[in-house]
Write a protein that holds these residues in place. Sequence first.
Motif, mmCIF file in Angstrom:
data_model
loop_
_atom_site.group_PDB
_atom_site.id
_atom_site.type_symbol
_atom_site.label_atom_id
_atom_site.label_comp_id
_atom_site.label_asym_id
_atom_site.label_seq_id
_atom_site.Cartn_x
_atom_site.Cartn_y
_atom_site.Cartn_z
ATOM 1 N N THR A 176 0.803 -1.229 0.000
ATOM 2 C CA THR A 176 0.000 0.000 0.000
ATOM 3 C C THR A 176 0.837 1.281 0.000
ATOM 4 O OG1 THR A 176 -1.935 -1.048 1.012
ATOM 5 C CG2 THR A 176 -1.734 1.330 1.291
ATOM 6 N N PRO A 177 1.945 1.369 0.745
ATOM 7 C CA PRO A 177 2.722 2.624 0.719
ATOM 8 C C PRO A 177 3.140 3.054 -0.684
ATOM 9 C CG PRO A 177 3.428 1.258 2.557
ATOM 10 C CD PRO A 177 2.474 0.428 1.748
ATOM 11 N N MET A 178 3.612 2.128 -1.502
ATOM 12 C CA MET A 178 4.006 2.489 -2.865
ATOM 13 C C MET A 178 2.798 2.797 -3.731
ATOM 14 S SD MET A 178 7.182 2.762 -2.871
ATOM 15 C CE MET A 178 7.378 3.099 -4.606
ATOM 16 N N ASP A 179 1.648 2.216 -3.407
ATOM 17 C CA ASP A 179 0.430 2.535 -4.142
ATOM 18 C C ASP A 179 0.021 3.979 -3.890
ATOM 19 O OD1 ASP A 179 -1.671 1.580 -5.912
ATOM 20 O OD2 ASP A 179 -3.034 1.735 -4.203
ATOM 21 N N CYS A 180 0.232 4.461 -2.665
ATOM 22 C CA CYS A 180 -0.055 5.864 -2.350
ATOM 23 C C CYS A 180 0.828 6.797 -3.185
ATOM 24 C CB CYS A 180 0.180 6.119 -0.864
ATOM 25 S SG CYS A 180 -0.959 5.277 0.252
ATOM 26 N N VAL A 181 2.105 6.458 -3.314
ATOM 27 C CA VAL A 181 3.032 7.257 -4.117
ATOM 28 C C VAL A 181 2.601 7.247 -5.584
ATOM 29 C CG1 VAL A 181 5.426 7.473 -4.898
ATOM 30 C CG2 VAL A 181 4.933 6.834 -2.527
ATOM 31 N N LYS A 182 2.226 6.074 -6.079
ATOM 32 C CA LYS A 182 1.784 5.959 -7.477
ATOM 33 C C LYS A 182 0.568 6.834 -7.743
ATOM 34 C CE LYS A 182 -1.231 3.234 -8.887
ATOM 35 N NZ LYS A 182 -2.122 2.096 -9.192
ATOM 36 N N THR A 183 -0.393 6.844 -6.815
ATOM 37 C CA THR A 183 -1.608 7.644 -6.995
ATOM 38 C C THR A 183 -1.284 9.127 -7.066
ATOM 39 O OG1 THR A 183 -3.004 6.008 -5.888
ATOM 40 C CG2 THR A 183 -3.836 8.266 -5.962
#
Length: 316
Positions: free
Chosen positions: A224-231
Amino acid sequence: MGGGGEDEYESLPTHSVPVHLTAGALAGAVEHCVMFPFDSVKTRMQSLCPCPETKCPTPVHSLMSIVKREGWLRPLRGVNAVAAGSMPAHALYFTVYEKMKGYLTGNSAGHSNTLAYGASGVVATLIHDAIMNPAEVVKQRMQMAFSPYGSSLECARCVYNREGVAAFYRSYTTQLAMNVPFQAIHFMSYEFWQHVLNPEHKYDPKSHLIAGGLAGGLAAALTTPMDCVKTVLNTQQAAEADPANRRIFLQNELQARYRYRGISDAVRTIYSQRGLSGFSCGLQARVIFQVPATALSWSVYELFKFMLSFEGGHSS
């Protein structure tokens, strides 16, 4: 379909590229579209633009908030973009995975091949994300509150005219940084649970459903942390934007070129605005989306792989 069909399920598919392509395309469409409204919730919770959904106690409440304020169809905006991207992306994704898995394991099964499953998932991800990344950009910009775009095609055209082709791949390294561990965990977990629940590796709908759901949920939570960055990189929303003033908000959205150039910009901004908790935004919605999505994806993939192989065996 009796034991003969199950034997064909084990032997034929490994060498049948058309089977993997077709089954993978269908699985991709199911995975990304069935639970799409919760993906819209996740995007809004992770983006830096303040919106009412961030204050809701659960993803279900957030979804109802979007529906109440913006209508029933609003959570589905961008679904056509992700459908168009997911079918070819998943067709190659499953095909490459199966071929790599067969090459690295010699078509044997068991816990001793866990690293081979992970490595196969990583190679498949490199190809999948190269196709899927532009669709993700369009999808997430369509999902945003007060998105100014009338359609996915209009969104793609405006993003290209304003930011160039680089906009569609600005988050590619982030996507890989998220999806390489995601898919490694996903495939290793799936094969682990398959070996536990279905040691003979025959077509078994219940084991495919359970293993897929468990694997997808674990991988989603951990990445999830990298998904936040991607968004943040995909949406390019300003943290100080005020969606209450819709005219200024839309004007800023249409005029801005880009605010965050790469991972370091996004990480620094998320941390300054939300602290460490900013990297877990949307975790519940992501898991709620991913568990049934990957469960259905593996179920559809294994079903069509079984059906197409069975038919292919009888027609040959």
